[in-house]
Design a protein around this motif. Structure first.
Motif, PDB file in Angstrom:
ATOM      1  N   GLN A 147       0.826  -1.210   0.000  1.00 39.61           N
ATOM      2  CA  GLN A 147       0.000   0.000   0.000  1.00 39.61           C
ATOM      3  C   GLN A 147       0.863   1.264   0.000  1.00 39.61           C
ATOM      4  O   GLN A 147       0.538   2.258  -0.644  1.00 39.61           O
ATOM      5  CB  GLN A 147      -0.896   0.000   1.245  1.00 39.61           C
ATOM      6  N   TYR A 148       1.980   1.185   0.714  1.00 41.41           N
ATOM      7  CA  TYR A 148       2.841   2.379   0.889  1.00 41.41           C
ATOM      8  C   TYR A 148       3.448   2.870  -0.428  1.00 41.41           C
ATOM      9  O   TYR A 148       3.882   4.019  -0.529  1.00 41.41           O
ATOM     10  CB  TYR A 148       3.963   2.075   1.899  1.00 41.41           C
ATOM     11  N   LEU A 149       3.459   2.023  -1.445  1.00 38.57           N
ATOM     12  CA  LEU A 149       4.054   2.417  -2.718  1.00 38.57           C
ATOM     13  C   LEU A 149       3.117   3.294  -3.554  1.00 38.57           C
ATOM     14  O   LEU A 149       3.567   3.981  -4.473  1.00 38.57           O
ATOM     15  CB  LEU A 149       4.431   1.170  -3.530  1.00 38.57           C
ATOM     16  N   GLY A 150       1.821   3.265  -3.230  1.00 32.31           N
ATOM     17  CA  GLY A 150       0.859   4.085  -3.963  1.00 32.31           C
ATOM     18  C   GLY A 150       0.679   3.670  -5.408  1.00 32.31           C
ATOM     19  O   GLY A 150       0.385   4.500  -6.272  1.00 32.31           O
ATOM     20  N   ARG A 151       0.864   2.385  -5.698  1.00 31.83           N
ATOM     21  CA  ARG A 151       0.738   1.877  -7.070  1.00 31.83           C
ATOM     22  C   ARG A 151      -0.550   1.076  -7.236  1.00 31.83           C
ATOM     23  O   ARG A 151      -1.129   0.598  -6.264  1.00 31.83           O
ATOM     24  CB  ARG A 151       1.926   0.968  -7.401  1.00 31.83           C
TER      25      ARG A 151
END
Length: 200
Positions: free
Chosen positions: A56-60
């Motif tokens: 989730q932290y990658l925003g992809r």
């Protein structure tokens, strides 16, 4: 380039004992490094995973396998299904040193083929290779028949194998690190050593 980078991050990492994609090399996770390299050559990135919370932290954009427990071929199917571009670069999440230059060559060669796959030292590397979106149909046929070897689909599509000789004609000299992947803890240690020697 109008293309999508598809990162396969759905494996169990059982041999490594921990999530390979989230291992850090020089303070950055492997999947972050892969994303940054892909960003330089494609305009879309999709992560295929069954653990959305991990990335989730990658925003992809993330998608999950439609065909459960069926390995990398199911990941390729999910990625190609979700892709909105004709050209796609498939990358395994355990390849910390993928080369944007090699990725560009694979995508450029795709204009006349359904797939372009590096063949280095006689070994095919279908998890750092370019595929047309239409290949999804053949992948789905293989999954329906429980034929899970990726190279099995190559018998039914138009594939270009790019070996060292072919790559040198394109002014590219392959580095073993370009296709290096980590499955065991000792290979992770090896990757950290390669990075410390200056490999970007």
């Amino acid at each position: 380039m109008e293309a999508t980078g598809i990162i396969l991050a759905g494996g169990k990492s059982s041999r490594m004992g921990t999530n390979k994609a989230l291992l850090e090399i020089n303070g950055k996770t492997v999947i972050e490094t892969i994303c940054e390299e892909l960003d330089s050559i494609v305009n879309n990135i999709i992560i295929v995973t069954n653990s959305f919370e991990d990335y989730q932290y990658l925003g992809r954009k993330m998608v999950q396998d439609e065909w459960k427990e069926m390995g990398p071929l199911a990941g390729i199917h999910a990625g190609l299904s979700a892709s909105e571009t004709e050209q796609n670069l498939i990358v395994a999440c355990d390849m910390p040193f993928i080369s944007a230059e090699l990725g560009t060559i694979l995508l450029e060669q795709l204009s006349d083929y359904d797939a372009v796959v590096p063949e280095i030292s006689g070994q095919l590397h279908p998890l750092f290779a370019a595929y047309r979106k239409d290949v999804k149909k053949e992948v789905e046929n293989a999954l329906k028949q429980n034929k899970l070897r990726i190279r099995g689909i190559f018998q039914n599509i138009h594939v270009k194998m790019l070996d060292e000789t072919e790559l040198s004609k394109l002014d590219y000299s392959i580095d073993e690190a370009d296709i290096f992947n980590m499955n065991h803890p000792d290979e992770y240690e090896q990757a950290k050593a390669i990075k410390s020697k200056g490999r970007e």
